[in-house]
Design an enzyme around this catalytic site. Structure first.
Site, PDB file in Angstrom:
ATOM      1  N   GLY A   1     -18.408   8.083  -2.747  1.00  0.00           N
ATOM      2  CA  GLY A   1     -17.213   8.261  -3.592  1.00  0.00           C
ATOM      3  C   GLY A   1     -17.153   7.164  -4.633  1.00  0.00           C
ATOM      4  O   GLY A   1     -18.193   6.650  -5.070  1.00  0.00           O
ATOM      5  N   ASN A   2     -15.918   6.797  -5.000  1.00  0.00           N
ATOM      6  CA  ASN A   2     -15.693   5.777  -6.036  1.00  0.00           C
ATOM      7  C   ASN A   2     -16.459   4.480  -5.782  1.00  0.00           C
ATOM      8  O   ASN A   2     -16.836   3.795  -6.715  1.00  0.00           O
ATOM      9  CB  ASN A   2     -14.201   5.407  -6.079  1.00  0.00           C
ATOM     10  CG  ASN A   2     -13.410   6.456  -6.820  1.00  0.00           C
ATOM     11  OD1 ASN A   2     -13.976   7.238  -7.586  1.00  0.00           O
ATOM     12  ND2 ASN A   2     -12.105   6.483  -6.595  1.00  0.00           N
TER      13      ASN A   2
ATOM     14  N   GLY B   1     -21.059   6.532   2.294  1.00  0.00           N
ATOM     15  CA  GLY B   1     -20.026   6.881   1.306  1.00  0.00           C
ATOM     16  C   GLY B   1     -20.639   7.113  -0.059  1.00  0.00           C
ATOM     17  O   GLY B   1     -21.530   6.371  -0.496  1.00  0.00           O
TER      18      GLY B   1
ATOM     19  N   GLY C   1     -19.135   3.879  -2.989  1.00  0.00           N
ATOM     20  CA  GLY C   1     -20.536   4.024  -2.574  1.00  0.00           C
ATOM     21  C   GLY C   1     -21.457   4.452  -3.700  1.00  0.00           C
ATOM     22  O   GLY C   1     -22.552   3.906  -3.887  1.00  0.00           O
TER      23      GLY C   1
ATOM     24  N   LYS D   1       0.853  -1.190   0.000  1.00  0.00           N
ATOM     25  CA  LYS D   1       0.000   0.000   0.000  1.00  0.00           C
ATOM     26  C   LYS D   1       0.881   1.229   0.000  1.00  0.00           C
ATOM     27  O   LYS D   1       2.008   1.200   0.506  1.00  0.00           O
ATOM     28  CB  LYS D   1      -0.887   0.022   1.249  1.00  0.00           C
ATOM     29  CG  LYS D   1      -2.079   0.936   1.124  1.00  0.00           C
ATOM     30  CD  LYS D   1      -3.199   0.248   0.398  1.00  0.00           C
ATOM     31  CE  LYS D   1      -4.415   1.100   0.229  1.00  0.00           C
ATOM     32  NZ  LYS D   1      -5.555   0.271  -0.186  1.00  0.00           N
TER      33      LYS D   1
HETATM   34  N1  GLU Z   1      -7.469   0.427  -3.388  1.00  0.00           N
HETATM   35  C1  GLU Z   1      -8.071  -0.804  -3.744  1.00  0.00           C
HETATM   36  C2  GLU Z   1      -8.115  -1.744  -2.551  1.00  0.00           C
HETATM   37  O1  GLU Z   1      -7.966  -1.320  -1.425  1.00  0.00           O
HETATM   38  C3  GLU Z   1      -7.492  -1.432  -5.000  1.00  0.00           C
HETATM   39  C4  GLU Z   1      -6.005  -1.486  -5.061  1.00  0.00           C
HETATM   40  C5  GLU Z   1      -5.441  -1.800  -6.445  1.00  0.00           C
HETATM   41  O2  GLU Z   1      -6.184  -1.846  -7.404  1.00  0.00           O
HETATM   42  O3  GLU Z   1      -4.236  -2.001  -6.489  1.00  0.00           O
HETATM   43  O4  GLU Z   1      -8.368  -2.909  -2.684  1.00  0.00           O
END
Ligand code: GLU
Length: 415
Positions: free
Chosen positions: A219-220, A217, A222, A104
Site C-alpha cells: 500500500g502507501n 504490504g 510498502g 488518532k
Molecule cells: N498515519 C501516519 C502515522 O501513523 C501519519 C499521521 C499524520 O500524518 O498525521 O504516523
C-alpha cells in the site's frame, strides 16, 4: 482471542516506565488519553437506506504541541485500536522532536465496499462531527490506512466550509493533494523516512553491502519503500499485499512489478516468481524484514519461525509484546514503529508549516529537512539503549516518554 491493541500498548508503556523508574503520577497521565470522542454517523447509502457508522477521534496528549495523527478507514476500528494508535502518535512526534502531540481517528468501515459518493458523504460527515474539536493549533488529522489525497481533500474542504470559507483552516488536515495545499514528498514520506533509518541500520550493524529485504504490504508504505530500495540498488526478494505474496531469490524488478500491479490489480503471476501466503512471507530467510501493512502480524504463534536478522517496523504495532520477547531471545534486532515510521507525520508537520506560512518548499528541501530529523531520532534511541541497556523499542519509548514528561513538568502543578 483477537489481540487487544491497547493492552499491547499498556504493556509496552509499563515496561518502559519500569526501566526508566518513572514517577507513577506521570505514568498515569500517559496511560489515559485526554479525550475520547465517539460518533455514530448516519449516511444515506446509494440504495436509499441509512447506515450508521461508528467513528472515533481520540486525543491522547498535547504536552508538546497540538494533537496530531491520522484517520483510518478499516473494518476492525474500535476504541482500543484508536487509543493505542493515538498513544503511539504522542510518542512518535516526541521521538521525532516535532512540536506536536498525539491523536488518532478512525471510521469502522470496509472502504472497498463503498461507492465514491458514499465515501465522500462519510468523510464529510466525519469532518463535521470532529470540526469543533480540531484546528491547526488544536488537533490536525492526517492520512492513514485506506485514505488518500482525495479523502483528505474532502476533509479539508468540509472544514473550510465549517469555518465560513476561511482557507487557513486547511492547515488542520494533512496529506492533501498538491493542488489544494498538499506538500511535495508527503505520499512517500513514511517510506523515505524508513529508508533513512535503513541506512543507519546498515551502517550501525555493519551489514554486508547487499542485504536483502522482504516487505509485507504493497500500500502507501510498502510499495513506495520497495521502489526507493530498488532505486538505491537494494534487493527486495519478497513482497505481499492482502491477498498473498511473491518471492524471487535474485530480487524483484520493482518498477516492472508496479506496472504489473497497476494492470492486473494483483501481485500474483508476476514473471519468474513463486507465490506464497502472507504467513510464509514473514518466515522467509532474509537480512531485513519490513512489516508495512497492519498490526499484530508477528505474534507468539509465528515469532519463533522468523528467520530475518533485523525487523524494521513500518506498520504501526505489527509485533505483539509476547513476540518481542521471543525475538529478543532469538537475538533478532527490532527497530520499532514509533521510530522507523515517523517520516510520515514529520512531512505532515512540514505540510502544516507550509500551509501556515503560505509558502511552499521544493522536494529537495523536504528531503533535506526530513533526513536530519530521522537521524536525530535514531541517535537519541541508540544513546538511550546504551544508557539503559535495553532493546530499541524500550529505548525509543523511554526517550520519547522522557521528553513528554519534561514538557508536563514545565507546565507545573496545575497541568
Ligand atoms: N498515519 C501516519 C502515522 O501513523 C501519519 C499521521 C499524520 O500524518 O498525521 O504516523
Amino acid at each position: 482471542m483477537p489481540v487487544d491493541l491497547f493492552e499491547n500498548t499498556l504493556q509496552q508503556l509499563r515496561s518502559a516506565f519500569q526501566i526508566m523508574k518513572l514517577d507513577d503520577n506521570y505514568a498515569k497521565i500517559l496511560e489515559s488519553p485526554a479525550r475520547i470522542l465517539k460518533f455514530h454517523l448516519p449516511i444515506r447509502m446509494d440504495n436509499g437506506k441509512i447506515n450508521i457508522f461508528e467513528a472515533y477521534r481520540i486525543q491522547h496528549n498535547n504536552a508538546c504541541g497540538p494533537y496530531k495523527g491520522g484517520v483510518r478507514l478499516a473494518p476492525q476500528v474500535d476504541e482500543s485500536e484508536v487509543r493505542a494508535l493515538a498513544t503511539w502518535m504522542s510518542l512518535k512526534c516526541s521521538i521525532a522532536q516535532i512540536p506536536l502531540g498525539g491523536a488518532k481517528g478512525g471510521i469502522k468501515v470496509d472502504a472497498s465496499k463503498l461507492s465514491q459518493g458514499e465515501k465522500e458523504k462519510l468523510l464529510r460527515s466525519y469532518t463535521r462531527a470532529i470540526a469543533p474539536f480540531i484546528g491547526p493549533d488544536i488537533d490536525a488529522p492526517g492520512p492513514d490506512m485506506n485514505t488518500n489525497p482525495q479523502t483528505m481533500a474532502w476533509m479539508a474542504d468540509e472544514l473550510i466550509k465549517f469555518h465560513h470559507g476561511d482557507h487557513r483552516w486547511k492547515a488542520a488536515i494533512t496529506g492533501k493533494p498538491l493542488e489544494f495545499g498538499g506538500s511535495l514528498g508527503r505520499l512517500d514520506a513514511t517510506s523515505r523516512g524508513g529508508m533513512y533509518i535503513i541506512e543507519e541500520v546498515i551502517r550501525t550493524f555493519s551489514l554486508n553491502k547487499e542485504p536483502n529485504f522482504v516487505i509485507q504490504g504493497f500500500g502507501n508504505v510498502g510499495m513506495y519503500l520497495a521502489k526507493i530500495l530498488f532505486e538505491n540498488d537494494h534487493k527486495v526478494i519478497g513482497i505481499s499485499d492482502v491477498h498473498g505474496g511473491i518471492y524471487c531469490k535474485n530480487g524483484l524488478d520493482i518498477n516492472a512489478l508496479i506496472r504489473h500491479y497497476e494492470k492486473e490489480k494483483t501481485l500474483k503471476n508476476f514473471k519468474n516468481t513463486e507465490s506464497l501466503s502472507n504467513e510464509q512471507l514473514l518466515e522467509l530467510p532474509c537480512d531485513i524484514l519490513i512489516p508495512a501493512a497492519i498490526e499484530n502480524v508477528i505474534t507468539k504463534k509465528n515469532a519463533d519461525k522468523i528467520k530475518a536478522k533485523i525487523i524494521i517496523e513500518l506498520a504501526n504495532g505489527p509485533t505483539t509484546p509476547e513476540a518481542d520477547k521471543i525475538l529478543e531471545t532469538k537475538k533478532i534486532i527490532l527497530i520499532p514503529d514509533i521510530l522507523s515510521n515517523a517520516g510520515g507525520v514529520t512531512v505532515s508537520y512540514f505540510e502544516m508549516v507550509q500551509n501556515l506560512s503560505n509558502f511552499f518548499w521544493s522536494e529537495f528541501e523536504i528531503k533535506s529537512k526530513l533526513k536530519p530529523i530521522m537521524k536525530k531520532a535514531w541517535n537519541s534511541t541508540i544513546l538511550t539503549a546504551n544508557k539503559y541497556k535495553c532493546n530499541y523499542r524500550m529505548a525509543a519509548f523511554i526517550s520519547s516518554i522522557q521528553r513528554i514528561v519534561d514538557a508536563i513538568k514545565f507546565k507545573g502543578e496545575n497541568y
